[in-house]
Structures are given as structure tokens and as C-alpha cells.
Design an enzyme around this catalytic site. Structure first.
Site, PDB file in Angstrom:
ATOM      1  N   PHE A  10       1.081  -1.153   0.197  1.00 41.97           N
ATOM      2  CA  PHE A  10      -0.135  -0.428   0.207  1.00 41.97           C
ATOM      3  C   PHE A  10       1.054   0.951   0.413  1.00 41.97           C
ATOM      4  CE2 PHE A  10       0.114  -1.204   4.302  1.00 41.97           C
ATOM      5  CZ  PHE A  10       0.779  -1.015   4.929  1.00 41.97           C
ATOM      6  N   SER A  66       4.559  23.080  10.480  1.00 42.66           N
ATOM      7  CA  SER A  66       6.087  22.192  10.247  1.00 42.66           C
ATOM      8  C   SER A  66       6.539  22.439   9.063  1.00 42.66           C
ATOM      9  CB  SER A  66       5.208  21.206   9.980  1.00 42.66           C
ATOM     10  OG  SER A  66       3.919  20.402  10.870  1.00 42.66           O
ATOM     11  N   LYS A  72      10.275  24.462  10.660  1.00 38.65           N
ATOM     12  CA  LYS A  72      11.372  23.493   9.804  1.00 38.65           C
ATOM     13  C   LYS A  72      12.267  24.892   9.018  1.00 38.65           C
ATOM     14  CE  LYS A  72      13.086  19.591   7.185  1.00 38.65           C
ATOM     15  NZ  LYS A  72      13.113  18.428   6.777  1.00 38.65           N
ATOM     16  N   GLU A  79      10.086  13.584  -0.902  1.00 41.30           N
ATOM     17  CA  GLU A  79      10.114  12.299  -0.593  1.00 41.30           C
ATOM     18  C   GLU A  79       9.550  11.260  -1.043  1.00 41.30           C
ATOM     19  OE1 GLU A  79      12.517  12.197   4.116  1.00 41.30           O
ATOM     20  OE2 GLU A  79      10.627  12.253   3.798  1.00 41.30           O
TER      21      GLU A  79
END
Length: 226
Positions: free
Chosen positions: A67, A77, A81, A167
Site C-alpha cells: 500500500f 511544520s 523547519k 520525498e
């Protein structure tokens, strides 16, 4: 028998803060457009993975991908960062410095499937591999294992083409189960006996790794008899 039940989460959910203009220096509109761009990049990569899985289902009668999950990093977030990196809260800073705004997690049954999927994906001529971090061969100190790829994929809009980074994390079912539990311990406050839990998780990571390789060995022996 073909496995047509590949599970996917197709549209990442992004919760935009009401004070977006304060968070990203009056670039609220541009920031929303940027998130749309990353969403489209996820669709591009995810479709490629699904096509590869369908092909292997036909040619090898099994699916390496069990999956797929995806996510867009939340605005808060992203801002955190950028702050840690000493960068301004701007769309330009995000696009030029953050590689993990768009994320895809690919869950495989066996370790060799991980590398096969990664090789097939990065071999495509419109995918550019930017960086690889192999936490399977070189696990983190806490026991975390996964293969991380930063890839760049072209996304076509009505008036332009833009290369967008995504990513891709590829891991086994057992690695994903471990990582989910470790994440809870890491980010949940006031966990009782946290130090011992971290120690036990580290030991579990080693057990899971041995089990993954043992299961792969058993699978290989079964395949040899076909």
C-alpha cells in the site's frame, strides 16, 4: 491471480491556518498555490508507482507494493523547519531549501522489494534522483530503518512545466509498524517509563530486521520450487 487491492491515500489533507498571511509574510495565495503544486507532484509519483505495481502483478504474478500513503507537510511544520534553518518564511525559501514538503510512503512485503521498487522508479527518464539515504543498510541509532529517496518530477500546468521534489520513503510492513509506534513515543508528552520503552523499541527493531530477512529467505525458497 492478480492482486488489485493496492491501498492508497490519494489526496493529502492540508489544514491552512487562518492567519496564513502572518505565517508566510503576506504570501498566502502563493503558498496555497505551492501546496497545490506539491499535491500534483505526489499524484505524478504515486501514479508511476501504481503502474509499476500493476505491471509486476501481470509479469511476475505478485505485487511488491502492499500500500501507499502520502502527506503534505502542514504549514506550521514548514514554518518551524524554516525557522530551525534560519530561513525566511517565504515560498521561495520552501521551494529552494526543503525537500520533504511532499512525502510518499511505500510499504512493501519484503526487503528486496524495496530496492526493486526504488530502482524501477528512479530508472524512469523523467524522474531525477536527487539524494538517497539508506537507513536499512545503515539504520539510525534508535533502530529506525527505511530507504529514503528525494526525487524530482516534472509537473505540467496550463502555461508551464515545473520540477518539484518529493520525498519517497520505502519500507517493509514491519518497519512501518515499528516506525509508527516509535513516532508516538517521540512526540507524545509525559510517556511513562519512556527511557525503557525507547530501549525496548531499539531491541524490537533488531528482531524485526532479522524477521524481515528470515521471511525473505523463506519466500525465496518457496519461489525456487515453482
Amino acid at each position: 491471480m492478480l492482486d488489485s487491492e493496492l491501498q492508497t491515500s490519494y489526496m493529502p489533507q492540508v489544514h491552512l491556518p487562518e492567519d496564513m498571511d502572518k505565517v508566510f509574510e503576506h504570501e498566502a495565495k502563493e503558498f496555497v498555490e505551492m501546496l497545490m503544486m506539491y499535491n500534483c507532484a505526489i499524484r505524478e509519483v504515486q501514479t508511476k508507482l501504481q503502474v509499476l505495481n500493476d505491471e509486476l502483478s501481470l509479469t511476475r504474478n505478485r505485487n511488491p507494493i502492499q500500500f501507499i500513503k502520502n502527506r503534505i507537510k502542514q504549514p506550521e511544520s514548514i514554518a518551524t523547519k524554516l525557522k530551525k534553518k534560519g530561513l525566511p518564511h517565504t515560498v521561495k525559501a520552501v521551494e529552494e531549501n526543503l525537500n520533504d514538503v511532499a512525502g510518499i510512503r511505500v510499504i512493501c512485503a519484503f526487503i528486496d522489494d524495496i530496492y526493486q521498487v526504488a530502482d524501477m522508479l528512479t530508472a524512469q527518464d523523467d524522474i531525477e534522483l536527487i539524494k538517497t539515504k539508506d537507513y536499512i543498510k545503515n539504520p539510525k541509532k534508535n533502530g529506525y530503518r527505511s530507504l529514503h529517496l528525494i526525487v524530482e518530477v516534472p509537473v505540467f500546468f496550463s502555461d508551464c512545466k515545473k520540477k518539484v521534489r518529493v520525498e519517497v520513503q520505502i519500507r517493509t510492513i514491519a518497519m512501518d509498524f515499528w516506525a509508527s509506534l516509535e513516532h508516538q513515543v517521540k512526540y507524545k508528552k509525559n510517556v511513562r517509563d519512556a527511557e525503557n520503552i525507547v530501549y525496548e523499541l531499539r531491541a524490537c527493531a533488531d528482531v524485526i530486521n532479522r524477521t524481515d530477512y528470515h521471511m525473505q529467505s523463506i519466500r525465496d525458497r518457496i519461489v525456487e520450487t515453482d
